[in-house]
Design an enzyme around this catalytic site. Structure first.
Site, PDB file in Angstrom:
ATOM      1  N   LYS A 111      14.236   6.205   3.809  1.00  0.00           N
ATOM      2  CA  LYS A 111      15.349   5.346   3.208  1.00  0.00           C
ATOM      3  C   LYS A 111      16.724   5.464   4.225  1.00  0.00           C
ATOM      4  O   LYS A 111      17.344   4.600   4.373  1.00  0.00           O
ATOM      5  CB  LYS A 111      15.721   5.463   1.938  1.00  0.00           C
ATOM      6  CG  LYS A 111      14.412   5.011   0.853  1.00  0.00           C
ATOM      7  CD  LYS A 111      14.943   5.598  -0.483  1.00  0.00           C
ATOM      8  CE  LYS A 111      13.318   5.121  -1.260  1.00  0.00           C
ATOM      9  NZ  LYS A 111      13.160   5.756  -2.621  1.00  0.00           N
ATOM     10  N   THR A 150       0.830  -1.297  -0.079  1.00  0.00           N
ATOM     11  CA  THR A 150       0.078  -0.121  -0.083  1.00  0.00           C
ATOM     12  C   THR A 150       1.091   1.344   0.165  1.00  0.00           C
ATOM     13  O   THR A 150       2.171   1.033   0.249  1.00  0.00           O
ATOM     14  CB  THR A 150      -1.016  -0.026   1.184  1.00  0.00           C
ATOM     15  OG1 THR A 150      -0.084   0.116   2.357  1.00  0.00           O
ATOM     16  CG2 THR A 150      -1.922  -1.241   1.086  1.00  0.00           C
TER      17      THR A 150
END
Ligand code: HSE
Length: 338
Positions: free
Chosen positions: A225, A96
């Protein structure tokens, strides 16, 4: 291996295509024979404990915008709780869209899957950016695998490289380009003199951008990240709220031109040192290994004995991200023989 697929957007559909096209090759080379027993998208779901026909699910999705019209056992609403706990499966794949405010719906999907004793493979950065230490602990506690190769660098194995290829070597810091969308935008503004808006529209057309491109251009995707690398590779328990973040949304052509005149390029750089974690546009000399064009990502791992080691590869796109998910699935299969 029986799989539940939550999220059927660009990444989920690319995954379904690869699993269909590479089926025989995956069986022959890895003994890997996945069966997708349920798919849920934002509008509905479909399910078959004997395995869905992925080519049919793709056609239904294309025609109706949802898998809810898949013949047989399909639902008009998405009850992910029921799908995760009530479907025969060993693995849940969560794709998602990333939400950096509260991590939902991915955060609950991952927690629920691990608690229901399903291994989890995710491409969703939101839950990890906000709650990675807690999720790793839950996976450890339930003795289930939580895999997330796809969250950093899409198909380019930055996480595996740093955690598996440098044993015994201290990684002192990390810097580089971790977002394909912003790199694409900055490259097109530089090389083709495109406006920011035009370059962003191109990146979206190519499927690089997040559902909400603000996450890319404001630097949140890069920050997520950095958080994932910090937690996983350096064992630094930080979350996204601790980073200093500046995006590229206010960069004009003038700054790009000025950098160019001095032999540099403007890049959105993520940096992790002992004391700081930052994301901001920086001037990078054009001949620096991390100064890569287009949607490429490049990360330099600064080490104690071998200096900087830089890994470069495509860091965005449906197929690229799906490739990392398959890598995680093949890994889980080799460990658990499922
Ligand atoms: N939107 C991301 C990027 C996708 O442009 O890099 C991969 O995380």
């Amino acid at each position: 291996m029986r799989i539940v697929l939550i999220g059927f957007g660009t990444v989920g559909q690319s995954l379904a295509r690869i699993l269909t096209n590479d089926r025989d090759w995956l069986v022959k080379n890895y003994g890997f024979e996945p069966q997708v027993t349920a798919i849920a998208d934002s509008r509905g779901s479909c399910r078959d404990d004997n395995g869905l026909k992925l080519d049919l699910a793709l056609k239904v999705k294309e025609k109706y915008g949802s898998v809810q019209k898949y013949p047989g056992n399909s639902e008009r609403k998405t009850n992910t709780h029921q799908i995760i706990s009530g479907t025969e499966a060993e693995v849940v794949i969560e794709t998602t869209p990333s939400n950096f405010e509260n991590g939902e719906p991915g955060l609950s999907n991952i927690k629920e899957s691990l608690s229901a004793r399903r291994h989890v493979v995710t491409a969703n950065k939101g839950p990890l950016a906000l709650a990675m230490p807690a999720l790793l602990e839950l996976a450890n506690h339930t003795r289930m695998q939580l895999r997330f190769s796809a969250t950093v660098g899409a198909g380019t194995p930055f996480l595996n490289f740093a955690s598996k290829c440098l044993p015994g070597e201290k990684i002192l810091g990390i810097h580089g380009i971790l977002n394909g969308t912003t790199n694409y935008i900055l490259t097109r503004m530089d090389e083709a003199s495109l406006s920011y808006q035009k370059a962003l529209a191109e990146a979206q057309e190519k499927g690089y951008a997040e559902k909400n491109p603000d996450n890319d251009v404001k630097g949140l995707d890069t920050a997520a990240k950095i958080v994932i690398i910090a937690n996983w590779v350096l064992k630094r328990r930080i979350s996204i709220n601790e980073l200093e973040i500046t995006g590229i949304q206010n960069l004009g052509p003038k700054r790009i031109l000025t950098a160019k005149k001095s032999g540099a390029r403007i890049k959105l750089m993520g940096r992790l040192t002992d004391s700081r974690a930052t994301v901001k546009p920086e001037e990078v000399p054009a001949d620096n290994p991390v100064c890569v064009p287009g949607n490429l990502n490049a990360v330099a791992f600064s080490t104690e004995h071998i200096g900087d080691v830089t890994l470069i590869g495509r860091g965005a796109g449906g197929e690229e991200t799906a490739s990392a998910i398959i890598r995680d699935l093949v890994d889980i299969r080799s460990e658990y023989s499922i």
